[in-house]
Write a protein that holds these residues in place. Structure first.
Motif, PDB file in Angstrom:
ATOM      1  N   ALA A  50      -1.326  -2.664   0.159  1.00 35.09           N
ATOM      2  CA  ALA A  50      -2.556  -3.105   0.827  1.00 35.09           C
ATOM      3  C   ALA A  50      -3.623  -3.482  -0.188  1.00 35.09           C
ATOM      4  O   ALA A  50      -4.318  -4.493  -0.031  1.00 35.09           O
ATOM      5  CB  ALA A  50      -3.067  -1.998   1.757  1.00 35.09           C
ATOM      6  N   TRP A  51      -3.742  -2.678  -1.243  1.00 34.23           N
ATOM      7  CA  TRP A  51      -4.725  -2.946  -2.304  1.00 34.23           C
ATOM      8  C   TRP A  51      -4.402  -4.258  -3.009  1.00 34.23           C
ATOM      9  O   TRP A  51      -5.285  -5.081  -3.257  1.00 34.23           O
ATOM     10  CB  TRP A  51      -4.716  -1.780  -3.292  1.00 34.23           C
TER      11      TRP A  51
ATOM     12  N   LEU B 289     -10.323   1.212  -7.206  1.00 29.51           N
ATOM     13  CA  LEU B 289      -9.416   2.115  -6.507  1.00 29.51           C
ATOM     14  C   LEU B 289      -8.023   2.122  -7.139  1.00 29.51           C
ATOM     15  O   LEU B 289      -7.247   3.052  -6.937  1.00 29.51           O
ATOM     16  CB  LEU B 289      -9.308   1.728  -5.031  1.00 29.51           C
ATOM     17  N   GLY B 290      -7.717   1.070  -7.891  1.00 27.66           N
ATOM     18  CA  GLY B 290      -6.433   1.016  -8.573  1.00 27.66           C
ATOM     19  C   GLY B 290      -6.229   2.191  -9.508  1.00 27.66           C
ATOM     20  O   GLY B 290      -5.095   2.659  -9.714  1.00 27.66           O
ATOM     21  N   PHE B 291      -7.326   2.702 -10.069  1.00 28.01           N
ATOM     22  CA  PHE B 291      -7.225   3.851 -10.970  1.00 28.01           C
ATOM     23  C   PHE B 291      -6.845   5.126 -10.210  1.00 28.01           C
ATOM     24  O   PHE B 291      -6.307   6.065 -10.800  1.00 28.01           O
ATOM     25  CB  PHE B 291      -8.547   4.061 -11.706  1.00 28.01           C
TER      26      PHE B 291
ATOM     27  N   LEU C 185      -1.736   8.869  -8.091  1.00 28.76           N
ATOM     28  CA  LEU C 185      -1.173   9.237  -6.799  1.00 28.76           C
ATOM     29  C   LEU C 185       0.333   8.975  -6.775  1.00 28.76           C
ATOM     30  O   LEU C 185       1.120   9.823  -6.337  1.00 28.76           O
ATOM     31  CB  LEU C 185      -1.862   8.447  -5.687  1.00 28.76           C
ATOM     32  N   VAL C 186       0.749   7.805  -7.247  1.00 25.75           N
ATOM     33  CA  VAL C 186       2.172   7.463  -7.275  1.00 25.75           C
ATOM     34  C   VAL C 186       2.930   8.396  -8.211  1.00 25.75           C
ATOM     35  O   VAL C 186       4.024   8.879  -7.888  1.00 25.75           O
ATOM     36  CB  VAL C 186       2.358   5.993  -7.702  1.00 25.75           C
TER      37      VAL C 186
ATOM     38  N   LEU D 134      -6.787   6.268   1.464  1.00 25.40           N
ATOM     39  CA  LEU D 134      -6.897   5.067   0.646  1.00 25.40           C
ATOM     40  C   LEU D 134      -6.492   3.825   1.437  1.00 25.40           C
ATOM     41  O   LEU D 134      -7.108   2.765   1.303  1.00 25.40           O
ATOM     42  CB  LEU D 134      -6.040   5.199  -0.610  1.00 25.40           C
ATOM     43  N   THR D 135      -5.453   3.953   2.258  1.00 26.51           N
ATOM     44  CA  THR D 135      -5.021   2.822   3.076  1.00 26.51           C
ATOM     45  C   THR D 135      -6.115   2.408   4.050  1.00 26.51           C
ATOM     46  O   THR D 135      -6.413   1.223   4.210  1.00 26.51           O
ATOM     47  CB  THR D 135      -3.737   3.174   3.847  1.00 26.51           C
TER      48      THR D 135
END
Length: 315
Positions: free
Chosen positions: A83-84, A55-57, A62-63, A31-32
């Protein structure tokens, strides 16, 4: 149970957890990298820019998974999250920002791609005019919609200039006007100087070339040429609005975003503009410089496949 047996049991229990941690690390790294590659001009950057808000979804679960499986190393997942957020910072909504209002000595403007052939240009113009905008900009005009809008706005917006598929209608006098092809070979953009409240403002209306996989050079060239024109414009106040066929984080918008700031939207949603029935991207924008305050929102008008963008510029 012997010591060896206990160690075997612990090893079997630890194996799935180690596998999960490795998977989380790989996803975090992927993702990074995806977010960072979004700054590359061309097809890669454009493609990533389109999916970047979504991608926020993927970051949220993930967190959560990292916190549940290995809390001590969950901080690693903050890397793609940061980064997002940085990549989308200028696009993210401002929750405490109110509904756009012209206010004293302010300017309310609106723009919409009215969709050629929709037959609802007049309805779009009526709706946006009723909202009180002082300047209206329309793109993807055809002969019928252009004439219908002109008839609808003839009395309340006596100052107008139309070129090809774009047009601007103003309650305030137009002091200067210019057709722009921006390297496309035919006119698909314009510039006018409007004697607006608070002083003259240079207004650019653009309908960028369509974006198609493997054939985006026309769009990129138009946006680059527009950015160059704006950088050379010495006006104290400048507005660029219309259908840019590029999302906010697309590298192709950098020449414009480097000279002007995009008007931020209020609320908690991303304020996508296309398609109107179920918006998934924002390709219609308002950029400006010279106004200390600016706020925007989307609006439904007519039967176009694009939502309109309404912006209030104050100060």
């Amino acid at each position: 149970m012997s010591q060896a047996t206990r160690e075997q049991v612990r090893a079997r229990r630890a194996t799935p957890r180690r596998g999960a941690v490795i998977a989380i690390l790989l996803i975090t790294a992927a993702l990074t990298v995806i977010v960072l590659l979004g700054g590359i001009p061309g097809l890669i950057g454009t493609g990533i820019a389109v999916v970047l808000p979504w991608l926020g979804f993927a970051l949220v679960p993930l967190v959560v998974a990292a916190l549940l499986i290995r809390p001590r190393t969950a901080w690693i997942t903050a890397v793609p999250l940061v980064a997002w957020t940085m990549a989308l910072w200028g696009f993210l909504p401002v929750p405490w920002q109110g509904d756009p209002s012209a206010g004293d000595h302010g300017l309310l403007i609106a723009t919409q791609n009215v969709e050629a052939g929709s037959g609802t240009g007049a309805a779009s113009a009526r709706t946006l005019a009723d909202g009180g905008a002082g300047i209206l900009a329309f793109t993807e005009l055809d002969a019928d919609s252009g004439s219908a809008i002109a008839d609808e706005l003839a009395d309340s917006y006596p100052h107008a200039y139309r070129v090809g598929t774009v047009g601007v209608w103003s309650r305030y006098p137009i002091l200067d006007e210019e057709a722009l092809d921006l390297g496309l070979g035919w006119k698909r953009a314009l510039r006018v100087e409007v004697d607006a409240p608070g002083g003259a403002v240079s207004v650019y209306v653009v309908h960028a070339a369509s974006l198609r996989p493997g054939a985006q050079s026309a769009r990129d060239g138009m946006l680059s040429a527009l950015g160059e024109r704006i950088r050379d414009d010495k006006s104290a106040r400048v507005i660029a609005l219309g259908d840019f066929n590029a999302v906010s984080t697309d590298p192709a918008l950098s020449p414009i975003a480097g000279a002007l700031g995009e008007v931020r939207f209020g609320g908690i949603g991303p304020s996508f503009t296309w398609p109107a029935s179920f918006p998934v991207v924002r390709i219609d924008h308002v950029f400006q410089r010279g106004y200390p305050s600016a706020s925007g929102r989307t609006a439904s008008a007519g039967g176009s496949d694009h939502l309109a963008v309404v912006a209030a510029l104050g100060g």
